[in-house]
Design an enzyme around this catalytic site. Structure first.
Site, PDB file in Angstrom:
ATOM      1  N   ASN A  11       1.006  -1.204   0.087  1.00  0.00           N
ATOM      2  CA  ASN A  11      -0.097  -0.018  -0.032  1.00  0.00           C
ATOM      3  C   ASN A  11       0.757   1.136   0.104  1.00  0.00           C
ATOM      4  O   ASN A  11       1.561   1.652   0.910  1.00  0.00           O
ATOM      5  CB  ASN A  11      -0.913  -0.233   1.327  1.00  0.00           C
ATOM      6  N   ALA A  12       0.885   2.139  -1.164  1.00  0.00           N
ATOM      7  CA  ALA A  12       1.726   3.111  -1.258  1.00  0.00           C
ATOM      8  C   ALA A  12       1.543   4.306   0.051  1.00  0.00           C
ATOM      9  O   ALA A  12       2.497   4.764   0.507  1.00  0.00           O
ATOM     10  CB  ALA A  12       1.592   3.815  -2.838  1.00  0.00           C
ATOM     11  N   ASP A  70      -0.865  -4.457  10.643  1.00  0.00           N
ATOM     12  CA  ASP A  70      -2.015  -4.754  10.384  1.00  0.00           C
ATOM     13  C   ASP A  70      -3.053  -3.930  11.250  1.00  0.00           C
ATOM     14  O   ASP A  70      -2.779  -3.546  12.344  1.00  0.00           O
ATOM     15  CB  ASP A  70      -2.621  -6.393  10.530  1.00  0.00           C
ATOM     16  N   SER A  71      -4.038  -3.379  10.557  1.00  0.00           N
ATOM     17  CA  SER A  71      -4.943  -2.336  11.422  1.00  0.00           C
ATOM     18  C   SER A  71      -6.436  -2.344  11.058  1.00  0.00           C
ATOM     19  O   SER A  71      -6.723  -3.164  10.186  1.00  0.00           O
ATOM     20  CB  SER A  71      -4.329  -0.770  10.988  1.00  0.00           C
ATOM     21  N   GLY A 152     -10.545   5.810   4.839  1.00  0.00           N
ATOM     22  CA  GLY A 152     -11.197   4.623   5.277  1.00  0.00           C
ATOM     23  C   GLY A 152     -12.023   5.358   6.365  1.00  0.00           C
ATOM     24  O   GLY A 152     -13.114   6.005   5.768  1.00  0.00           O
ATOM     25  N   ASP A 154     -12.007   7.406   8.694  1.00  0.00           N
ATOM     26  CA  ASP A 154     -11.751   8.689   9.391  1.00  0.00           C
ATOM     27  C   ASP A 154     -12.878   9.544   9.712  1.00  0.00           C
ATOM     28  O   ASP A 154     -13.029  10.255  10.747  1.00  0.00           O
ATOM     29  CB  ASP A 154     -10.649   9.412   8.513  1.00  0.00           C
TER      30      ASP A 154
HETATM   31  P1  IMP Z   1      -5.138  -3.124   6.498  1.00  0.00           P
HETATM   32  O1  IMP Z   1      -4.522  -2.585   5.227  1.00  0.00           O
HETATM   33  O2  IMP Z   1      -5.380  -4.839   6.299  1.00  0.00           O
HETATM   34  O3  IMP Z   1      -4.255  -3.014   7.641  1.00  0.00           O
HETATM   35  O4  IMP Z   1      -6.690  -2.654   6.592  1.00  0.00           O
HETATM   36  C1  IMP Z   1      -6.993  -1.640   7.448  1.00  0.00           C
HETATM   37  C2  IMP Z   1      -8.045  -1.109   7.203  1.00  0.00           C
HETATM   38  O5  IMP Z   1      -8.665  -0.645   8.355  1.00  0.00           O
HETATM   39  C3  IMP Z   1      -8.067   0.139   6.146  1.00  0.00           C
HETATM   40  O6  IMP Z   1      -8.653  -0.315   4.945  1.00  0.00           O
HETATM   41  C4  IMP Z   1      -9.171   1.082   6.899  1.00  0.00           C
HETATM   42  O7  IMP Z   1     -10.385   0.521   6.372  1.00  0.00           O
HETATM   43  C5  IMP Z   1      -9.064   0.880   8.252  1.00  0.00           C
HETATM   44  N1  IMP Z   1      -7.977   1.727   8.947  1.00  0.00           N
HETATM   45  C6  IMP Z   1      -7.038   1.671   9.467  1.00  0.00           C
HETATM   46  N2  IMP Z   1      -6.179   2.640   9.935  1.00  0.00           N
HETATM   47  C7  IMP Z   1      -7.067   3.690   9.632  1.00  0.00           C
HETATM   48  C8  IMP Z   1      -7.087   5.070   9.783  1.00  0.00           C
HETATM   49  O8  IMP Z   1      -6.044   5.720  10.365  1.00  0.00           O
HETATM   50  N3  IMP Z   1      -8.197   5.746   9.209  1.00  0.00           N
HETATM   51  C9  IMP Z   1      -9.278   5.076   8.677  1.00  0.00           C
HETATM   52  N4  IMP Z   1      -9.365   3.913   8.600  1.00  0.00           N
HETATM   53  C10 IMP Z   1      -8.333   3.164   8.919  1.00  0.00           C
END
Ligand code: IMP
Length: 191
Positions: A11-12, A70-71, A152, A154
């Site tokens: 992810n860039a 991962d988030s 996302g 936010d």
């Molecule tokens: P990952 O790339 O599998 O970690 O997916 C993380 C997903 O969580 C993202 O596509 C967003 O939907 C959400 N996410 C994570 N961090 C944020 C943030 O800082 N703001 C808004 N959405 C976030």
């Protein structure tokens, strides 16, 4: 300081953020794309498991120390959903207005508006050692979504101690208080 560190994300947007948070942790940063390595599927059931499987796969394929994250967005009234499925709730079009509406609809008239963004980071070292951290930025859900910055979920999240959403707050401020900022700080402390 590492001579070379592999940032295990395709992810860039995240790559730029990673580099700004990491600063001089490494002399040189390389990406999966630089090494033509694939990003593995996220088959884990927790944030840490997903970050670990990405970091370990990248370290084993390259022989380099590798950092993965991962988030996700965890809503208290939905028992932590969408959680590790946060990206998937936006569907193949990656439409987060759909994902935010789903959160809103599933919450119904729930009075508990508590939510958090969560970030797990795993650094896999070539000797097999793993350094793992997980941090959260807590706050509340707001509806309708507000603000044009960020990405996302936010626009529907107001961090604790603020009145503006993550999409209204300037990026410099978000990058000081976000789940990723806290996780990178914790990782540096562990190193
Ligand atoms: P990952 O790339 O599998 O970690 O997916 C993380 C997903 O969580 C993202 O596509 C967003 O939907 C959400 N996410 C994570 N961090 C944020 C943030 O800082 N703001 C808004 N959405 C976030």
């Amino acid at each position: 300081m590492f001579p070379k560190l592999l940032l295990a994300t395709g992810n860039a947007h995240k790559l730029e953020e990673f580099k700004s948070f990491l600063g001089d942790m490494a002399a040189e940063y390389v990406t999966l794309k630089d090494l033509s390595l694939p990003e593995p599927d996220e088959t884990g059931t927790t944030y840490i498991e997903n970050a670990r499987l990405k970091a370990v796969a990248a370290m084993q394929a390259s022989g380099l120390p590798a950092l993965a994250d991962d988030s996700g967005f965890a809503v208290e009234a939905l028992e932590g959903a969408p959680g590790i499925y946060s990206a998937r709730w936006a569907g193949s079009n990656k439409d987060f207005s759909v994902a935010m509406k789903r959160v809103h609809d599933e919450m119904g008239h729930e009075v508990n508006r508590g939510a958090a963004f969560i970030c797990a980071l795993v650094l896999a070292l070539p000797d097999g050692k793993l350094i793992e951290v997980q941090e959260r930025a807590t706050g509340e859900i707001t509806w309708p979504p507000r603000g044009e910055h960020g990405f996302g979920y936010d626009p529907m999240f107001i961090p604790q101690g603020y009145t503006q959403s993550f999409a209204e707050i300037p990026a410099e401020v978000k990058n000081k208080i976000s789940h990723r900022a806290l996780a990178f700080r914790a990782l540096k402390e562990k190193l």
